[in-house]
Design an enzyme around this catalytic site. Structure first.
Site, mmCIF file in Angstrom:
data_model
loop_
_atom_site.group_PDB
_atom_site.id
_atom_site.type_symbol
_atom_site.label_atom_id
_atom_site.label_comp_id
_atom_site.label_asym_id
_atom_site.label_seq_id
_atom_site.Cartn_x
_atom_site.Cartn_y
_atom_site.Cartn_z
ATOM 1 N N SER A 108 0.658 -1.232 -0.148
ATOM 2 C CA SER A 108 -0.202 0.087 0.180
ATOM 3 C C SER A 108 0.845 1.232 0.062
ATOM 4 O O SER A 108 1.849 1.202 0.682
ATOM 5 C CB SER A 108 -1.189 -0.005 1.265
ATOM 6 N N SER A 109 0.559 2.222 -0.601
ATOM 7 C CA SER A 109 1.202 3.722 -0.758
ATOM 8 C C SER A 109 1.477 4.098 0.683
ATOM 9 O O SER A 109 2.170 5.046 0.825
ATOM 10 C CB SER A 109 0.417 4.593 -1.784
ATOM 11 N N CYS A 110 0.706 3.748 1.811
ATOM 12 C CA CYS A 110 0.714 4.419 3.028
ATOM 13 C C CYS A 110 2.014 3.743 3.699
ATOM 14 O O CYS A 110 2.212 4.468 4.735
ATOM 15 C CB CYS A 110 -0.594 4.009 3.763
ATOM 16 N N TYR A 137 -1.298 -0.110 10.120
ATOM 17 C CA TYR A 137 -1.206 -1.010 8.692
ATOM 18 C C TYR A 137 0.065 -0.914 8.029
ATOM 19 O O TYR A 137 0.365 -1.906 7.231
ATOM 20 C CB TYR A 137 -2.491 -0.357 8.067
ATOM 21 N N LYS A 141 2.499 -3.757 6.151
ATOM 22 C CA LYS A 141 2.744 -3.627 4.920
ATOM 23 C C LYS A 141 4.411 -3.633 4.496
ATOM 24 O O LYS A 141 4.906 -4.345 3.656
ATOM 25 C CB LYS A 141 2.011 -2.746 4.084
ATOM 26 N N HIS A 180 -12.877 3.727 2.398
ATOM 27 C CA HIS A 180 -11.983 4.726 1.977
ATOM 28 C C HIS A 180 -12.775 6.022 1.511
ATOM 29 O O HIS A 180 -13.904 5.908 1.093
ATOM 30 C CB HIS A 180 -10.753 4.347 0.767
#
Length: 309
Positions: A108-110, A137, A141, A180
Site C-alpha cells: 500500500s502507498s501508505c 497497517y 505492509k 476509503h
C-alpha cells in the site's frame, strides 16, 4: 505463468483479489486454488501450512489483507497490525517451504513517510515517520515487502512486491465507518441525492491531494509484473496523476447529479497532505494505466448504485 499452473489468489473475494481473478480468467487461466475464510484461516500458521502441503500452489498472489479507511485504521491499530503480519508471514514462509515458483505481494502507498518529497519514489521507504492514523497497517505492509525482499536475497525465491496507490472499483467497501474516501463520497452523494439532503459532510479541509487507480488497471499491472518483473525491490503501481479531495468531491457530485452543497468538517483528520506515487519505474518497463478517473467513477457509480434490476 503457465496456463495450466496452480494459482493461489489469497483474498480472491476482495476488491483487488477478485479483479486479479477476473483478469487471469480473461487471459486463459483456469487452474485456481480458491479458498474462503471458512476453508482456511490465513492468520493461522498450521492452517496455511496444511493447505500448501496438500494443494501445492505453483504461483501465489497475496492480495489478502485487513483494510479500511482513516477511522478503521486509527481505532483498531492492534488488529490491523496483527492480522496483516500473520497473513503475510504465514503465506510467504509457506511459499518458500513449498517451492512456489513466483509470489506477488501487494502492499500500500501508505508505507511511505508522511512528509516525504513528492512524488514518492520506491527508495523513499523507511526514510521518515509514517502517518500516525494508519501507521500500524503501514508497518505490517513494510514487513511484507521486506519478507519478500529477504526471502529472495537469502533463498533465491522469486518473491516480488508492488505498491498500489489508492484504489476503487468493483467489490469496493461502502461502509462509512471503514471505507476509503472515494467509495465513501460516492455513497454520501448518492444518498444525499435520493434523500434530497441540502448538504454532504466531508471529512477534513478538502486540501489533501490523492492519486486513484481503478482496480481493473491494478489487476492488469499485476499480471504484467508476474510476466516481466523479478527484482527484489518493490515497485509502485499508480496513475501518476493527483486530485484534491475538494476536486474529487466536485467530480463525484457531478457524476451523481447531486444539486446540494458540501461542507468540510475540519474537526476530522485530513491524513497525509499529499500522496502521489512516482510510477516512472513501471512506465519504463512498458505499463501505463488506461482508465481515466472520470470514466472509472462513472462506471462504478452506474454498476453499484444504478443497476437495472
Amino acid at each position: 505463468m503457465e496456463k495450466k499452473a496452480k494459482i493461489f489468489i489469497a483474498g480472491h473475494t476482495g476488491m483487488v483479489g477478485s479483479a486479479i481473478y477476473r483478469k487471469l480468467i480473461k487471459e486463459g487461466y483456469s487452474n485456481f486454488l480458491l479458498k474462503s475464510v471458512e476453508d482456511i484461516d490465513l492468520r493461522n500458521q498450521q492452517s496455511v501450512n496444511d493447505f500448501f502441503l496438500k494443494d501445492k500452489p505453483e504461483y501465489v498472489i497475496l492480495a489478502a489483507a485487513k483494510v479500511g479507511g482513516i477511522f478503521a485504521n486509527n481505532t483498531a491499530k492492534a488488529e490491523f497490525l496483527y492480522d496483516n503480519l500473520m497473513i503475510e508471514a504465514n503465506i510467504i514462509h509457506a511459499s518458500y517451504l513449498n517451492k512456489v515458483k513466483k509470489l506477488l505481494f501487494l502492499g500500500s502507498s501508505c508505507i511511505y513517510p508522511k512528509l516525504a518529497l513528492q512524488p514518492l519514489k520506491e527508495e523513499d521507504l523507511l526514510t521518515g515517520s509514517l502517518e500516525p492514523t494508519n501507521d500500524a497497517y503501514a508497518l505490517a505492509k513494510i514487513a511484507g515487502i521486506k519478507l519478500c525482499e529477504n526471502y529472495k536475497l537469502q533463498y533465491g525465491c522469486n518473491f516480488i512486491s508492488c505498491m498500489p496507490t489508492n484504489l476503487y472499483g468493483s467489490n469496493d467497501n461502502y461502509d462509512l465507518k471503514n471505507s476509503h474516501v472515494l467509495p465513501a463520497l460516492l455513497r454520501k452523494f448518492h444518498e444525499a441525492k435520493i434523500n434530497n439532503s441540502s448538504s454532504v459532510e466531508i471529512w477534513g479541509t478538502g486540501t489533501p491531494l490523492r492519486e486513484f487507480l481503478h482496480v481493473n488497471d491494478l489487476a492488469d499491472a499485476c499480471y504484467f509484473l508476474m510476466q516481466h518483473y523479478d527484482e527484489p525491490s518493490t515497485i509502485n503501481v499508480g496513475s501518476g496523476e493527483e486530485i484534491s479531495i475538494r476536486e474529487l468531491a466536485t467530480l463525484i457530485k457531478n457524476i451523481v447529479g447531486y444539486s446540494g452543497e458540501f461542507a468540510f468538517n475540519t474537526d476530522k483528520p485530513d491524513g497525509t497532505p499529499r500522496k502521489l506515487l512516482d510510477v516512472s519505474k513501471l512506465h519504463t518497463l512498458g505499463w501505463k494505466h488506461s482508465i481515466s478517473l472520470e470514466q472509472g467513477i462513472s462506471e462504478v457509480y452506474k454498476g453499484k448504485f444504478l443497476e437495472v434490476k
